[in-house]
Design a protein around this motif. Structure first.
Motif, PDB file in Angstrom:
ATOM      1  N   VAL A  52     -10.088  24.035   6.068  1.00  0.00           N
ATOM      2  CA  VAL A  52     -10.990  23.417   5.087  1.00  0.00           C
ATOM      3  C   VAL A  52     -11.971  24.475   4.579  1.00  0.00           C
ATOM      4  CG1 VAL A  52     -12.831  21.729   4.754  1.00  0.00           C
ATOM      5  CG2 VAL A  52     -10.798  21.117   6.095  1.00  0.00           C
ATOM      6  N   LYS A  53     -12.061  24.608   3.256  1.00  0.00           N
ATOM      7  CA  LYS A  53     -12.964  25.583   2.649  1.00  0.00           C
ATOM      8  C   LYS A  53     -14.261  24.940   2.152  1.00  0.00           C
ATOM      9  CE  LYS A  53     -10.019  28.995   3.060  1.00  0.00           C
ATOM     10  NZ  LYS A  53     -10.280  30.141   3.941  1.00  0.00           N
ATOM     11  N   ARG A  54     -14.146  23.709   1.647  1.00  0.00           N
ATOM     12  CA  ARG A  54     -15.335  23.024   1.119  1.00  0.00           C
ATOM     13  C   ARG A  54     -15.286  21.544   1.473  1.00  0.00           C
ATOM     14  NH1 ARG A  54     -15.526  24.268  -5.126  1.00  0.00           N
ATOM     15  NH2 ARG A  54     -13.259  24.041  -4.874  1.00  0.00           N
ATOM     16  N   ILE A  55     -16.450  20.964   1.677  1.00  0.00           N
ATOM     17  CA  ILE A  55     -16.593  19.533   1.940  1.00  0.00           C
ATOM     18  C   ILE A  55     -17.563  18.960   0.919  1.00  0.00           C
ATOM     19  CG2 ILE A  55     -17.259  17.781   3.621  1.00  0.00           C
ATOM     20  CD1 ILE A  55     -16.726  19.848   5.819  1.00  0.00           C
ATOM     21  N   PHE A  56     -17.190  17.865   0.273  1.00  0.00           N
ATOM     22  CA  PHE A  56     -18.041  17.219  -0.724  1.00  0.00           C
ATOM     23  C   PHE A  56     -18.459  15.840  -0.210  1.00  0.00           C
ATOM     24  CE2 PHE A  56     -15.416  20.207  -2.985  1.00  0.00           C
ATOM     25  CZ  PHE A  56     -16.271  20.790  -3.903  1.00  0.00           C
ATOM     26  N   ILE A  57     -19.737  15.559  -0.328  1.00  0.00           N
ATOM     27  CA  ILE A  57     -20.280  14.264   0.087  1.00  0.00           C
ATOM     28  C   ILE A  57     -20.958  13.630  -1.116  1.00  0.00           C
ATOM     29  CG2 ILE A  57     -21.871  13.075   1.651  1.00  0.00           C
ATOM     30  CD1 ILE A  57     -21.540  15.570   3.493  1.00  0.00           C
ATOM     31  N   ARG A  58     -20.563  12.423  -1.433  1.00  0.00           N
ATOM     32  CA  ARG A  58     -21.184  11.686  -2.540  1.00  0.00           C
ATOM     33  C   ARG A  58     -21.145  10.205  -2.214  1.00  0.00           C
ATOM     34  NH1 ARG A  58     -17.228  12.977  -7.532  1.00  0.00           N
ATOM     35  NH2 ARG A  58     -18.244  14.976  -7.180  1.00  0.00           N
ATOM     36  N   GLN A  59     -21.788   9.402  -3.056  1.00  0.00           N
ATOM     37  CA  GLN A  59     -21.859   7.975  -2.783  1.00  0.00           C
ATOM     38  C   GLN A  59     -20.474   7.338  -2.819  1.00  0.00           C
ATOM     39  OE1 GLN A  59     -24.812   6.639  -5.756  1.00  0.00           O
ATOM     40  NE2 GLN A  59     -26.160   6.150  -4.045  1.00  0.00           N
ATOM     41  N   LYS A  60     -20.302   6.304  -2.008  1.00  0.00           N
ATOM     42  CA  LYS A  60     -19.051   5.567  -2.011  1.00  0.00           C
ATOM     43  C   LYS A  60     -18.950   4.729  -3.279  1.00  0.00           C
ATOM     44  CE  LYS A  60     -18.832   5.262   3.038  1.00  0.00           C
ATOM     45  NZ  LYS A  60     -18.782   4.377   4.223  1.00  0.00           N
ATOM     46  N   SER A  61     -17.752   4.636  -3.809  1.00  0.00           N
ATOM     47  CA  SER A  61     -17.526   3.840  -5.006  1.00  0.00           C
ATOM     48  C   SER A  61     -17.587   2.358  -4.667  1.00  0.00           C
ATOM     49  CB  SER A  61     -16.166   4.186  -5.609  1.00  0.00           C
ATOM     50  OG  SER A  61     -15.856   3.318  -6.672  1.00  0.00           O
ATOM     51  N   VAL A  62     -18.171   1.583  -5.582  1.00  0.00           N
ATOM     52  CA  VAL A  62     -18.269   0.141  -5.351  1.00  0.00           C
ATOM     53  C   VAL A  62     -17.066  -0.608  -5.919  1.00  0.00           C
ATOM     54  CG1 VAL A  62     -20.777   0.152  -5.281  1.00  0.00           C
ATOM     55  CG2 VAL A  62     -19.626  -0.137  -7.474  1.00  0.00           C
ATOM     56  N   ASP A  63     -16.304   0.058  -6.808  1.00  0.00           N
ATOM     57  CA  ASP A  63     -15.168  -0.614  -7.445  1.00  0.00           C
ATOM     58  C   ASP A  63     -13.843   0.104  -7.200  1.00  0.00           C
ATOM     59  OD1 ASP A  63     -15.613   1.635  -8.919  1.00  0.00           O
ATOM     60  OD2 ASP A  63     -16.110   0.602 -10.790  1.00  0.00           O
ATOM     61  N   GLY A  64     -13.851   1.096  -6.318  1.00  0.00           N
ATOM     62  CA  GLY A  64     -12.624   1.823  -6.021  1.00  0.00           C
ATOM     63  C   GLY A  64     -12.362   2.999  -6.925  1.00  0.00           C
ATOM     64  N   GLU A  65     -13.111   3.084  -8.037  1.00  0.00           N
ATOM     65  CA  GLU A  65     -12.940   4.192  -8.973  1.00  0.00           C
ATOM     66  C   GLU A  65     -13.770   5.397  -8.518  1.00  0.00           C
ATOM     67  OE1 GLU A  65     -10.933   4.346 -11.627  1.00  0.00           O
ATOM     68  OE2 GLU A  65     -10.154   2.342 -11.191  1.00  0.00           O
ATOM     69  N   GLU A  66     -13.209   6.591  -8.708  1.00  0.00           N
ATOM     70  CA  GLU A  66     -13.935   7.801  -8.345  1.00  0.00           C
ATOM     71  C   GLU A  66     -15.078   8.019  -9.328  1.00  0.00           C
ATOM     72  OE1 GLU A  66     -12.954  12.546  -8.108  1.00  0.00           O
ATOM     73  OE2 GLU A  66     -11.543  11.152  -7.181  1.00  0.00           O
ATOM     74  N   ARG A  67     -16.285   8.275  -8.807  1.00  0.00           N
ATOM     75  CA  ARG A  67     -17.460   8.418  -9.654  1.00  0.00           C
ATOM     76  C   ARG A  67     -17.508   9.812 -10.260  1.00  0.00           C
ATOM     77  NH1 ARG A  67     -22.586   7.553  -8.248  1.00  0.00           N
ATOM     78  NH2 ARG A  67     -22.853   6.382 -10.159  1.00  0.00           N
ATOM     79  N   ASP A  68     -17.970   9.874 -11.521  1.00  0.00           N
ATOM     80  CA  ASP A  68     -18.076  11.141 -12.237  1.00  0.00           C
ATOM     81  C   ASP A  68     -19.269  11.930 -11.724  1.00  0.00           C
ATOM     82  OD1 ASP A  68     -19.117  12.850 -14.705  1.00  0.00           O
ATOM     83  OD2 ASP A  68     -16.993  12.440 -15.014  1.00  0.00           O
ATOM     84  N   ALA A  69     -19.147  13.251 -11.744  1.00  0.00           N
ATOM     85  CA  ALA A  69     -20.231  14.108 -11.256  1.00  0.00           C
ATOM     86  C   ALA A  69     -21.476  14.002 -12.119  1.00  0.00           C
ATOM     87  CB  ALA A  69     -19.760  15.559 -11.194  1.00  0.00           C
ATOM     88  N   LEU A  70     -21.347  13.498 -13.356  1.00  0.00           N
ATOM     89  CA  LEU A  70     -22.493  13.376 -14.250  1.00  0.00           C
ATOM     90  C   LEU A  70     -23.088  11.972 -14.250  1.00  0.00           C
ATOM     91  CD1 LEU A  70     -21.258  15.490 -17.306  1.00  0.00           C
ATOM     92  CD2 LEU A  70     -22.650  16.205 -15.365  1.00  0.00           C
ATOM     93  N   ASP A  71     -22.510  11.063 -13.471  1.00  0.00           N
ATOM     94  CA  ASP A  71     -23.070   9.712 -13.377  1.00  0.00           C
ATOM     95  C   ASP A  71     -24.425   9.755 -12.679  1.00  0.00           C
ATOM     96  OD1 ASP A  71     -20.872   8.620 -14.581  1.00  0.00           O
ATOM     97  OD2 ASP A  71     -19.911   7.980 -12.719  1.00  0.00           O
ATOM     98  N   GLU A  72     -25.244   8.744 -12.961  1.00  0.00           N
ATOM     99  CA  GLU A  72     -26.496   8.606 -12.229  1.00  0.00           C
ATOM    100  C   GLU A  72     -26.228   8.040 -10.831  1.00  0.00           C
ATOM    101  OE1 GLU A  72     -29.872   9.416 -13.031  1.00  0.00           O
ATOM    102  OE2 GLU A  72     -28.665  10.614 -14.409  1.00  0.00           O
ATOM    103  N   VAL A  73     -27.117   8.317  -9.927  1.00  0.00           N
ATOM    104  CA  VAL A  73     -26.978   7.831  -8.557  1.00  0.00           C
ATOM    105  C   VAL A  73     -27.252   6.329  -8.519  1.00  0.00           C
ATOM    106  CG1 VAL A  73     -27.905   8.013  -6.216  1.00  0.00           C
ATOM    107  CG2 VAL A  73     -27.616  10.067  -7.614  1.00  0.00           C
ATOM    108  N   LEU A  74     -26.420   5.604  -7.795  1.00  0.00           N
ATOM    109  CA  LEU A  74     -26.647   4.170  -7.647  1.00  0.00           C
ATOM    110  C   LEU A  74     -27.877   3.924  -6.778  1.00  0.00           C
ATOM    111  CD1 LEU A  74     -22.967   3.046  -6.960  1.00  0.00           C
ATOM    112  CD2 LEU A  74     -24.220   2.899  -9.121  1.00  0.00           C
TER     113      LEU A  74
END
Length: 380
Positions: free
Chosen positions: A155-177
């Protein structure tokens, strides 16, 4: 000798001392007290559109923190260079070490720890995904590797972001829920000229109305808590521009500020009546002289309704250019401005863009930077 950076991973929530949804102002404030762990911090943003640009903090060599453009909230955390020994980094998941400088994290270990997931070049789980490409070299061709080689991919990189509420992957430019770390923070501030400001808060139905000439210092303390700082007003230089030629009576009282750095707001309070006289709202524009002095307060400037039946009066926002707001406040009229250099108060301090201009209108003053963005709104 470097101290080991020991971080616990929380998918969809954060890592170590960093929690998704935390404001840019709060994270940098945390980093000021952790210079022994993060001696090198680089801030990156688009200077052409700093009002809405995502901001990236590079905490070399292991962490990149991405903040959303509008509300400046921690959106994505990237952990990289897991084998870099200066300093060494140890990652834990549920109190179990999953990666260290001596024990690299490989694909099969990820599967054993987090379970099955959909096939792909990366291993993606709700709130976290693992990449086997580093950030400088794309491994590209993967079709020729054997099953054993794939299992031992590092593993070279690990990304942590909010879990999707609808199953769709969230865009990096979306606002934080909205999330618990935002509770009690200002979500919007509606500025009403000649009146005051209506403050709304995350995770609350409370509407706090602060009125000039009515709201007291005690009211502010009850509703917003104690200020970050109380500063007595000593600078009277702007009075030279006043049209009031009669000198004010000196009753021995001094006006004072309630500074709420963590809300992005200042209140000037009468030393005689202890009632709010002025309200100052800060935009926390990256690259401006006051950047990181205050948290961004997401303000809206409300205009007059078009008619008595209009229940949604027009508004301009902190991200609108000054030319748009100027036409909103005074159509067809370009008022003169005063030059303000924020470094004049200090010796031996220089900033690349230290000068701003002050534009005065009936009941409000706008401080505008060289990029034509409103960095502060002063309501009186």
């Amino acid at each position: 000798m470097f101290a080991t950076l020991d971080l616990d991973i929380r998918p969809g929530s954060g890592i170590g001392m960093f929690e998704l949804g935390t404001s840019l102002w709060a994270v940098i404030d945390i980093l000021r007290g952790l210079q022994h762990l993060f001696p090198q911090v680089e801030v990156k943003f688009d200077p052409e559109d700093s009002a809405t640009t995502p901001v990236i903090l590079h905490l070399r060599p292991h962490l990149d923190l991405l903040f959303s453009g509008y509300h400046q909230r921690l959106h994505t955390i990237c952990v990289r260079k897991l084998r870099e020994p200066h300093p060494p980094v140890t990652l834990r998941y549920k109190d179990t070490v999953i990666s260290s400088s001596a024990e690299p994290l490989v694909r099969v270990h990820v599967s054993r720890t987090f379970g099955p997931t959909y096939p792909g070049d990366e291993l993606k789980y709700p709130g976290i995904w693992f990449s086997f490409d580093d950030d400088s070299v794309n491994e590209g061709f993967k079709g020729g590797i054997t099953h054993l080689e794939q299992r031992t991919q590092e593993v070279k990189r690990i990304f942590i972001r909010q879990k999707s509420v609808d199953g769709e992957e969230r865009d990096a430019l979306d606002e934080v829920l909205p999330c618990p770390i935002m509770h009690g923070d200002i979500s919007s501030a509606v500025i009403k000229i000649h009146d005051g400001v209506d403050f709304s808060f995350f995770s609350s139905t409370l509407l706090l109305q602060v009125r000039i000439g009515e709201t007291t210092a005690q009211d502010l303390t009850i509703d917003l808590g104690p200020p970050s700082r109380v500063h007595h007003k000593e600078d009277e230089r702007m009075t030279i521009h006043s049209l009031n030629l009669q000198a004010p009576e000196d009753d021995g009282s001094t006006d004072y500020f309630y500074n709420y750095f963590h809300h992005g707001v200042d209140f000037l309070i009468s030393g005689q009546t202890h009632v709010v006289r002025k309200i100052i709202i800060h935009s926390n524009m990256p690259g401006s002289p006051l950047f990181q002095r205050y948290k961004r307060c997401p303000w809206q400037l409300e205009g007059k309704p078009e008619d008595d039946e209009d229940d949604s009066p027009p508004r301009k926002h902190f991200y609108d250019k000054f030319e748009t707001i100027r036409g909103f406040l005074s159509p067809g009229e370009m008022l003169p401005s005063m030059l303000l250099d924020r470094t004049d108060e200090y010796d031996n301090i220089t900033l690349p863009n230290s000068s701003t201009r002050l534009y005065g209108y009936d009941g409000v003053i706008l401080e505008v930077n060289e990029a034509s963005q409103v960095v502060t709104v002063m309501l009186f």
